[in-house]
Design a protein around this motif. Structure first.
Motif, mmCIF file in Angstrom:
data_model
loop_
_atom_site.group_PDB
_atom_site.id
_atom_site.type_symbol
_atom_site.label_atom_id
_atom_site.label_comp_id
_atom_site.label_asym_id
_atom_site.label_seq_id
_atom_site.Cartn_x
_atom_site.Cartn_y
_atom_site.Cartn_z
ATOM 1 N N THR A 149 -8.499 -15.793 8.850
ATOM 2 C CA THR A 149 -9.229 -16.474 7.781
ATOM 3 C C THR A 149 -10.206 -17.498 8.365
ATOM 4 O OG1 THR A 149 -7.416 -18.075 7.528
ATOM 5 C CG2 THR A 149 -7.400 -16.130 6.090
ATOM 6 N N ALA A 150 -9.817 -18.135 9.475
ATOM 7 C CA ALA A 150 -10.728 -19.083 10.135
ATOM 8 C C ALA A 150 -11.942 -18.360 10.710
ATOM 9 C CB ALA A 150 -9.983 -19.834 11.238
ATOM 10 N N THR A 151 -11.739 -17.149 11.225
ATOM 11 C CA THR A 151 -12.856 -16.360 11.746
ATOM 12 C C THR A 151 -13.848 -16.035 10.639
ATOM 13 O OG1 THR A 151 -11.433 -15.375 13.441
ATOM 14 C CG2 THR A 151 -13.477 -14.222 12.942
ATOM 15 N N VAL A 152 -13.316 -15.678 9.467
ATOM 16 C CA VAL A 152 -14.186 -15.384 8.330
ATOM 17 C C VAL A 152 -14.921 -16.651 7.895
ATOM 18 C CG1 VAL A 152 -14.229 -14.629 5.916
ATOM 19 C CG2 VAL A 152 -12.756 -13.464 7.565
ATOM 20 N N ARG A 153 -14.211 -17.783 7.849
ATOM 21 C CA ARG A 153 -14.840 -19.061 7.480
ATOM 22 C C ARG A 153 -15.961 -19.425 8.451
ATOM 23 N NH1 ARG A 153 -14.291 -21.412 2.505
ATOM 24 N NH2 ARG A 153 -12.139 -21.288 1.786
ATOM 25 N N ASN A 154 -15.754 -19.110 9.712
ATOM 26 C CA ASN A 154 -16.757 -19.432 10.717
ATOM 27 C C ASN A 154 -18.045 -18.633 10.512
ATOM 28 O OD1 ASN A 154 -17.585 -20.756 13.202
ATOM 29 N ND2 ASN A 154 -17.391 -18.754 14.172
ATOM 30 N N LYS A 155 -17.912 -17.431 9.948
ATOM 31 C CA LYS A 155 -19.083 -16.581 9.733
ATOM 32 C C LYS A 155 -19.729 -16.815 8.370
ATOM 33 C CE LYS A 155 -17.616 -12.869 12.852
ATOM 34 N NZ LYS A 155 -18.715 -13.080 13.817
ATOM 35 N N GLN A 157 -20.002 -19.842 6.071
ATOM 36 C CA GLN A 157 -19.732 -21.280 5.952
ATOM 37 C C GLN A 157 -20.308 -21.814 4.641
ATOM 38 O OE1 GLN A 157 -21.049 -23.273 9.523
ATOM 39 N NE2 GLN A 157 -19.950 -21.869 10.867
ATOM 40 N N THR A 158 -19.647 -21.445 3.562
ATOM 41 C CA THR A 158 -20.090 -21.884 2.241
ATOM 42 C C THR A 158 -18.877 -22.209 1.381
ATOM 43 O OG1 THR A 158 -21.195 -21.191 0.191
ATOM 44 C CG2 THR A 158 -20.209 -19.456 1.532
ATOM 45 N N LYS A 159 -19.074 -23.131 0.458
ATOM 46 C CA LYS A 159 -17.991 -23.510 -0.453
ATOM 47 C C LYS A 159 -17.642 -22.393 -1.421
ATOM 48 C CE LYS A 159 -21.023 -25.619 -3.938
ATOM 49 N NZ LYS A 159 -22.286 -25.145 -3.343
ATOM 50 N N ASN A 160 -18.512 -21.397 -1.544
ATOM 51 C CA ASN A 160 -18.283 -20.303 -2.482
ATOM 52 C C ASN A 160 -17.305 -19.253 -1.950
ATOM 53 O OD1 ASN A 160 -20.137 -21.376 -4.366
ATOM 54 N ND2 ASN A 160 -21.837 -20.457 -3.264
ATOM 55 N N LEU A 161 -16.950 -19.338 -0.679
ATOM 56 C CA LEU A 161 -15.983 -18.396 -0.122
ATOM 57 C C LEU A 161 -14.580 -18.787 -0.578
ATOM 58 C CD1 LEU A 161 -15.416 -15.985 1.806
ATOM 59 C CD2 LEU A 161 -15.057 -17.677 3.606
ATOM 60 N N ILE A 162 -13.930 -17.897 -1.287
ATOM 61 C CA ILE A 162 -12.603 -18.164 -1.834
ATOM 62 C C ILE A 162 -11.574 -17.312 -1.097
ATOM 63 C CG2 ILE A 162 -11.161 -18.188 -3.901
ATOM 64 C CD1 ILE A 162 -13.528 -20.105 -4.024
#
Length: 483
Positions: A149-155, A157-162
């Protein structure tokens, strides 16, 4: 049962890797607590330095008059830890501990504080093993959910990613994360996926296929109805398009839904090169799809039933290679197809170094020996080799396996009924694909709907600046991709 350490010992105390330790808060024998964790799942340094040390030395705790005040102080930062939860339920404590948390149990208050101290060994992020990368990111998903999940967050980087997590499996307690874009992904699709995940009621998840089989609609189809990938870049690209991703704890493979057949013929590398080159490769894949599916059956139909359709010179050449072979063409084809399937399976099951050699050496030896023994004609070996090579151009392993199943069916029908059998096989193939829907989307979309917006990224890949909108079939909340 009440939440006290004795009850927890009755439930968990039979296992040697589960540790119960009685401690004194700030050295006071009157104020005791029980520390509970699973050895091997926790970060010992975090437990020692961030929990035990402040419990023994923090002066604020020594001034507390009762255990209730101590619990309140700990919950508000008296220990040097960033993530703790107050638990009053026995099952909640057990679930937390078995997933790598450390519990601090206060028997008098029948309350526990659980700290997220997960720190078991995990594999480092490496290059994908099953999906080759030519021009793209070299990272891949691993078995740790939080790393993924951190890898996805790194790619993204928006508050809209849930990222919404749930637990599946009564015994394995496998964490499963659903990933989507708020304001882009169709909320009805989000609710449907969540509902299907919540309905899964099984003992445990011991393979990623468990999740797939429970959420797909056409369970009797060999064709994949979700996209599996170990590449975060491919995963994120589909999330941004309005699809939903599923990441399963303990497995380095993620799922993308909904899926259509056209997506299985796309690869991330298509967007990493010139659109003309990418379009050429895509068209080639579709041509090779029909070659790997139909070439052996077409050979049987022409040689055994419709020799008049073959040019004279070619017919004479084929007849000369068949001379001395005791078996009819369809027996030769079926034998070679099955022999090749056995070699592929053997290559998968053997150790990696040996497994890479077996299909090549086995095919050469078996093919050459069969030709020399006049059991198989050379043209059949060429036909099966071309079929196998064409199948390897498919970007997705699940589609390749489904085509292998259908190829055998078409060969059998062609062997019995000739050209009529071949036609029936093609009609059944298309009929089967037309009947599949994935979360309300036709499997043959956009070919079934002929939507111009989606056709820009199917048989060919147009320049990226032409993709103004997201695929209409996804019914995204925000249909515009770019201005």
């Amino acid at each position: 049962m009440e939440l006290i350490s004795e009850n927890l010992k009755l439930i968990l105390g039979k296992s040697n890797d589960i540790v119960f330790t009685e401690i004194y808060i700030n050295g006071d024998e009157r104020i005791t607590a029980t520390l509970l964790f699973v050895d091997g799942l926790i970060d010992r340094n975090a437990v020692n330095n961030d929990i035990l040390k402040p419990l023994a030395e923090e002066s604020k705790l020594s001034k507390s008059k009762n255990i209730k005040d101590i619990i309140e102080l700990i919950n508000h930062g008296a220990v040097y830890y960033h993530a703790q939860k107050i638990r009053n339920n026995l099952d909640d404590v057990i679930n937390d501990v078995l997933t790598g948390n450390t519990a601090l149990i206060f028997d008098k208050e029948k309350t526990a504080l659980t700290f997220d101290t997960r720190g078991y060994e995990k594999r480092s992020i490496t290059e994908p093993t099953n999906e080759s990368v030519i021009k793209g990111a070299k990272d891949s998903f691993i078995e740790n959910l939080r790393t993924n999940t951190a890898t996805v967050r790194n790619k993204i980087q928006t508050k809209n990613l849930i990222i919404r997590e749930t637990i599946i499996g009564k015994q394995t307690l496998t964490p499963v994360a659903m990933v989507y874009m708020d304001g882009i992904t169709n909320i009805d699709l989000v609710n449907e996926v969540k509902e299907r995940l919540d309905k899964i009621d099984i003992e445990g998840i011991t393979s990623v296929g468990f999740i797939e089989e429970y959420i797909i609609e056409r369970k009797y189809s060999p064709f994949p109805q979700v996209i599996s990938t170990e590449r975060p870049d491919k995963f994120c690209a589909n999330i941004l398009e309005g699809r939903i991703g599923i990441i399963i704890g303990g497995y380095p493979v993620s799922y993308i839904i909904p899926a259509t057949l056209a997506q299985f013929f796309q690869a991330p590398e298509d967007y990493g090169q010139n659109y003309i080159n990418g379009s050429f490769i895509r068209i080639l894949r579709y041509v090779l799809l029909f070659i790997t599916l139909l070439l052996p059956a077409i050979y049987i139909v022409l040689v055994q039933f419709n020799q008049g359709m073959i040019p004279s010179e070619l017919a004479i050449s084929i007849a000369s290679t068949e001379e001395g072979v005791p078996f009819p063409s369809f027996i030769q084809v079926i034998f070679m197809v099955l022999a090749f399937e056995v070699l592929q399976e053997a290559g998968i099951r053997l150790p990696r170094i040996t497994g890479q050699i077996v299909p090549i050496v086995g095919a050469l030896i078996v093919g050459d020996a069969a030709v020399k023994a006049s059991m198989i004609s050379p043209i059949v070996v060429i036909i099966i080799a071309a079929t196998a090579v064409a199948s390897y151009t498919m970007p997705n392993d699940d589609v390749r396996l489904a085509l292998r199943v259908w190829r055998l069916l078409v060969i059998i029908l062609s062997s019995i009924l000739g050209l009529i059998g071949l036609s029936i096989g093609i009609i059944l193939f298309l009929h089967h694909l037309c009947r599949i829907e994935t979360f309300g989307i036709p499997y043959l979309s956009p070919f079934a709907g002929i939507d111009r917006e989606e056709l820009k990224d199917t048989l060919i890949r147009l320049p990226l600046s032409w993709y103004k909108k997201r695929p209409p079939t996804l019914k995204s909340a925000n249909k515009r991709r770019q201005k």
